[in-house]
Design a protein around this motif. Structure first.
Motif, PDB file in Angstrom:
ATOM      1  N   SER A   1       0.676  62.582  33.784  1.00  0.00           N
ATOM      2  CA  SER A   1       1.336  62.591  35.091  1.00  0.00           C
ATOM      3  C   SER A   1       0.398  62.097  36.184  1.00  0.00           C
ATOM      4  O   SER A   1       0.821  61.436  37.137  1.00  0.00           O
ATOM      5  N   GLY A   2      -0.881  62.451  36.048  1.00  0.00           N
ATOM      6  CA  GLY A   2      -1.849  62.081  37.068  1.00  0.00           C
ATOM      7  C   GLY A   2      -2.070  60.589  37.189  1.00  0.00           C
ATOM      8  O   GLY A   2      -2.624  60.116  38.188  1.00  0.00           O
TER       9      GLY A   2
ATOM     10  N   ASN B   1       3.031  73.657  42.934  1.00  0.00           N
ATOM     11  CA  ASN B   1       3.181  72.374  42.235  1.00  0.00           C
ATOM     12  C   ASN B   1       3.908  71.338  43.083  1.00  0.00           C
ATOM     13  O   ASN B   1       4.133  70.220  42.629  1.00  0.00           O
ATOM     14  N   PHE B   2       4.274  71.719  44.287  1.00  0.00           N
ATOM     15  CA  PHE B   2       5.044  70.816  45.143  1.00  0.00           C
ATOM     16  C   PHE B   2       4.230  69.584  45.519  1.00  0.00           C
ATOM     17  O   PHE B   2       4.766  68.488  45.668  1.00  0.00           O
ATOM     18  N   PHE B   3       2.916  69.760  45.641  1.00  0.00           N
ATOM     19  CA  PHE B   3       2.079  68.647  46.109  1.00  0.00           C
ATOM     20  C   PHE B   3       1.740  67.635  45.025  1.00  0.00           C
ATOM     21  O   PHE B   3       1.161  66.587  45.307  1.00  0.00           O
ATOM     22  N   TYR B   4       2.093  67.902  43.768  1.00  0.00           N
ATOM     23  CA  TYR B   4       1.711  66.979  42.695  1.00  0.00           C
ATOM     24  C   TYR B   4       2.321  65.591  42.868  1.00  0.00           C
ATOM     25  O   TYR B   4       1.647  64.581  42.650  1.00  0.00           O
ATOM     26  N   SER B   5       3.597  65.527  43.212  1.00  0.00           N
ATOM     27  CA  SER B   5       4.234  64.212  43.327  1.00  0.00           C
ATOM     28  C   SER B   5       3.556  63.378  44.405  1.00  0.00           C
ATOM     29  O   SER B   5       3.360  62.163  44.236  1.00  0.00           O
ATOM     30  N   TYR B   6       3.186  64.009  45.499  1.00  0.00           N
ATOM     31  CA  TYR B   6       2.490  63.277  46.566  1.00  0.00           C
ATOM     32  C   TYR B   6       1.100  62.831  46.108  1.00  0.00           C
ATOM     33  O   TYR B   6       0.716  61.666  46.274  1.00  0.00           O
ATOM     34  N   GLN B   7       0.347  63.742  45.520  1.00  0.00           N
ATOM     35  CA  GLN B   7      -1.027  63.418  45.136  1.00  0.00           C
ATOM     36  C   GLN B   7      -1.079  62.394  44.009  1.00  0.00           C
ATOM     37  O   GLN B   7      -1.884  61.456  44.047  1.00  0.00           O
TER      38      GLN B   7
ATOM     39  N   GLY C   1      -1.763  57.081  42.450  1.00  0.00           N
ATOM     40  CA  GLY C   1      -0.908  56.019  41.933  1.00  0.00           C
ATOM     41  C   GLY C   1      -0.787  54.822  42.843  1.00  0.00           C
ATOM     42  O   GLY C   1      -0.510  53.707  42.381  1.00  0.00           O
ATOM     43  N   LEU C   2      -1.015  54.999  44.137  1.00  0.00           N
ATOM     44  CA  LEU C   2      -0.790  53.928  45.106  1.00  0.00           C
ATOM     45  C   LEU C   2      -2.076  53.228  45.537  1.00  0.00           C
ATOM     46  O   LEU C   2      -2.083  52.012  45.767  1.00  0.00           O
ATOM     47  N   LEU C   3      -3.173  53.967  45.625  1.00  0.00           N
ATOM     48  CA  LEU C   3      -4.383  53.410  46.230  1.00  0.00           C
ATOM     49  C   LEU C   3      -5.322  52.734  45.232  1.00  0.00           C
ATOM     50  O   LEU C   3      -6.174  51.943  45.637  1.00  0.00           O
ATOM     51  N   PHE C   4      -5.191  53.036  43.927  1.00  0.00           N
ATOM     52  CA  PHE C   4      -6.188  52.602  42.952  1.00  0.00           C
ATOM     53  C   PHE C   4      -5.550  51.756  41.852  1.00  0.00           C
ATOM     54  O   PHE C   4      -4.357  51.885  41.561  1.00  0.00           O
ATOM     55  N   ASN C   5      -6.378  50.922  41.208  1.00  0.00           N
ATOM     56  CA  ASN C   5      -5.869  50.148  40.078  1.00  0.00           C
ATOM     57  C   ASN C   5      -5.855  51.002  38.810  1.00  0.00           C
ATOM     58  O   ASN C   5      -6.288  52.157  38.812  1.00  0.00           O
ATOM     59  N   LEU C   6      -5.359  50.428  37.710  1.00  0.00           N
ATOM     60  CA  LEU C   6      -5.041  51.208  36.519  1.00  0.00           C
ATOM     61  C   LEU C   6      -6.250  51.946  35.952  1.00  0.00           C
ATOM     62  O   LEU C   6      -6.204  53.154  35.716  1.00  0.00           O
ATOM     63  N   ARG C   7      -7.337  51.245  35.709  1.00  0.00           N
ATOM     64  CA  ARG C   7      -8.477  51.903  35.073  1.00  0.00           C
ATOM     65  C   ARG C   7      -9.111  52.940  35.997  1.00  0.00           C
ATOM     66  O   ARG C   7      -9.616  53.971  35.539  1.00  0.00           O
ATOM     67  N   THR C   8      -9.065  52.690  37.300  1.00  0.00           N
ATOM     68  CA  THR C   8      -9.645  53.638  38.246  1.00  0.00           C
ATOM     69  C   THR C   8      -8.795  54.897  38.353  1.00  0.00           C
ATOM     70  O   THR C   8      -9.330  55.992  38.597  1.00  0.00           O
ATOM     71  N   LYS C   9      -7.486  54.777  38.153  1.00  0.00           N
ATOM     72  CA  LYS C   9      -6.635  55.971  38.121  1.00  0.00           C
ATOM     73  C   LYS C   9      -7.089  56.924  37.023  1.00  0.00           C
ATOM     74  O   LYS C   9      -7.152  58.142  37.216  1.00  0.00           O
ATOM     75  N   GLY C  10      -7.387  56.370  35.835  1.00  0.00           N
ATOM     76  CA  GLY C  10      -7.867  57.210  34.745  1.00  0.00           C
ATOM     77  C   GLY C  10      -9.186  57.875  35.083  1.00  0.00           C
ATOM     78  O   GLY C  10      -9.391  59.067  34.818  1.00  0.00           O
ATOM     79  N   LEU C  11     -10.106  57.115  35.673  1.00  0.00           N
ATOM     80  CA  LEU C  11     -11.393  57.683  36.073  1.00  0.00           C
ATOM     81  C   LEU C  11     -11.204  58.774  37.125  1.00  0.00           C
ATOM     82  O   LEU C  11     -11.841  59.834  37.069  1.00  0.00           O
ATOM     83  N   ASN C  12     -10.329  58.530  38.080  1.00  0.00           N
ATOM     84  CA  ASN C  12     -10.069  59.536  39.113  1.00  0.00           C
ATOM     85  C   ASN C  12      -9.559  60.837  38.511  1.00  0.00           C
ATOM     86  O   ASN C  12      -9.903  61.930  38.978  1.00  0.00           O
TER      87      ASN C  12
END
Length: 479
Positions: free
Chosen positions: A59-60, A266-272, A278-289
């Protein structure tokens, strides 16, 4: 003389039985016994490492690892809708089935959910993902009700914060490892939008392992604490009695005071997940984050757990100080989130950030996302500590935990649709900030009125089951 001798023997045996009944239980020799609370909490931590831990990593990624978030948002809405129902019912089901059947039934649904996104990677049909999400909601309700009962009732009363933080560390290590999976498997796909098949298959393997591990969890009547006392001498209930007890939760003032915190948690999960990572980083950086997001949860849970167990002699003071600490940290983190959100109020971020190529522009959003993970851990650990301080028996705490997860999931179901309907991101952030802030004064009231200062937790007298044939005769039943 023979008669007198026999009478003396009988009297001696009787006195011996009475002495044995009143004598303190023998202390157990090792913390690392299979039937110790420590080992059992570690075991449920490993189960959650494999199942919800990997789910969190998936999900992250934002959108379940897909470029289009709609399928994941709709699947998560279905998930949390059924989770809201079975979260509340889960405590009663746990009391009927015991830990093993409850946990293995819940864990098995996680594999189906990951498989649905593997399918979506090829065919882009949402129906499978939505159905799998709804099924997972049922399973997650069972798993988390069982987890809550184990985590809050197995440990000794004066070390519940420590055991909660231990569980949280093991559980969130799943998110750390789960974050490494897409990071490694997609490292050379910096321009890719969706994760590859191997990522989903790896998640499925971990989830299947979690289902198998759940069979090793012991029922509470077999768990022996270090002082020789058993976790609880549980007697399994019947359906009618559990139905009554579940309905009574909705009129229980303690649970009503927990509702805002549960809804917010858990309300803040969709935003975070979708609108920061999901919006600010590219694919591989999302995993690292995600590695650092869930790593922050480990650090946060350890810190707040230690504070809640050792900061003051009085348990009530520890609870109040913990609420104050979490409120202060929460305010600072949401203020930082507001400053970051004002940089893209229209929801558009021109250039995706990469951990290697974006230089100093990467640092601020990365630290913010790390801090969001820290906030999640300390907030939820605090909530579980408060729940654990309200009672000590497994049956009551399974219902309390189930109610908490049910309300939490209802909030999450709403949150995912808030994001699906393109609610302005600044509005989403403010809603999250307000929800968490409102919960703190209500938690203070709950701690002041319901948490006792003495170490030995009193039994919750509001939730005693009426005696039935099922409860009288079921003590011999083992799951």
């Amino acid at each position: 003389m023979g008669y007198g001798s026999n009478g003396g023997e009988e009297e001696t045996k009787k006195n011996g039985r009475e002495a044995a009944a009143t004598a303190p239980p023998p202390r157990s020799s090792s913390l690392y016994r299979y039937n110790s609370p420590l080992v059992q909490v570690c075991l449920i931590g490993l189960v959650c490492f494999c199942c919800p831990g990997m789910f969190n990593a998936l999900s992250g990624m934002g959108g379940g690892g897909q470029v289009d978030h709609e399928a994941a948002n709709n699947a998560n809405t279905a998930l949390y809708t059924t989770f809201a129902v079975f979260g509340v019912l889960g405590g009663g089901i746990y009391n009927l089935l015991g830990p093993r059947l409850t946990l293995v039934s819940g864990c098995s649904t996680y594999v189906l959910y990951a498989a649905s996104f593997l399918y979506y990677n090829h065919y882009h049909h949402q129906l499978f993902a939505i159905v799998a999400g709804a099924v997972l909601g049922v399973g997650a309700g069972l798993l988390w009700a069982g987890q809550g009962a184990i985590m809050t009732s197995y440990p000794p009363a004066d070390r519940k914060g420590t055991y909660i933080s231990l569980f949280w560390c093991i559980f969130n290590m799943g998110g750390v490892i789960g974050g490494l999976i897409p990071f490694v498997l997609n490292y050379n796909r910096a321009e890719a939008a969706s994760v590859n098949d191997g990522t989903y298959i790896a998640f499925m393997c971990f989830m299947a392992l979690g289902a198998l591990l759940s069979l090793a969890v012991l029922p509470p009547s077999k768990v022996v604490r270090d002082d020789g006392t058993r976790a609880t001498n549980v007697t399994y209930s019947d359906v009618s009695a559990e139905s009554i007890e579940i309905l009574r939760l909705f009129a229980n003032w303690k649970m009503l005071l927990m509702v805002p915190a549960a809804w917010a948690s858990n309300f803040f999960y969709s935003y975070q997940f979708n609108n920061v990572n999901g919006l600010l980083f590219n694919l591989r950086t999302k995993g690292l984050n995600n590695v650092f997001y869930w790593g922050a949860q480990m650090a946060g849970s350890m810190g707040i757990g230690y504070f809640l167990d050792y900061s003051f002699r009085s348990r009530r003071k520890r609870g109040l100080a913990g609420i104050a600490l979490v409120a202060a940290v929460s305010t600072g983190i949401w203020a930082g989130g507001l400053a970051n959100q004002l940089r893209y109020r229209d929801g558009k971020w021109a250039d995706e950030l990469d951990f290697k190529n974006s230089g100093s522009r990467f640092a601020g959003p990365f630290v913010l996302y790390f801090s969001y993970g820290l906030l999640d851990a300390i907030f939820q650990s605090l909530c579980y500590w408060v729940i654990g301080a309200l009672a000590d028996d497994s049956q009551t705490l399974s219902r309390y935990s189930g109610f908490y997860k049910g309300v939490q999931s209802a909030g999450a179901a709403v949150a995912w649709q808030v994001d699906t309907h393109k609610t302005p991101l600044l509005t989403q952030l403010i809603i999250n900030w307000v929800l968490t802030t409102v919960s703190y004064p209500l938690l203070i009231v709950l701690v002041v009125l319901a948490v006792k200062d003495e170490d030995a937790t009193t039994q919750d007298t509001e939730s005693k089951l009426p005696p039935t044939d099922a409860t009288n005769n079921a003590s011999a039943k083992e799951i």
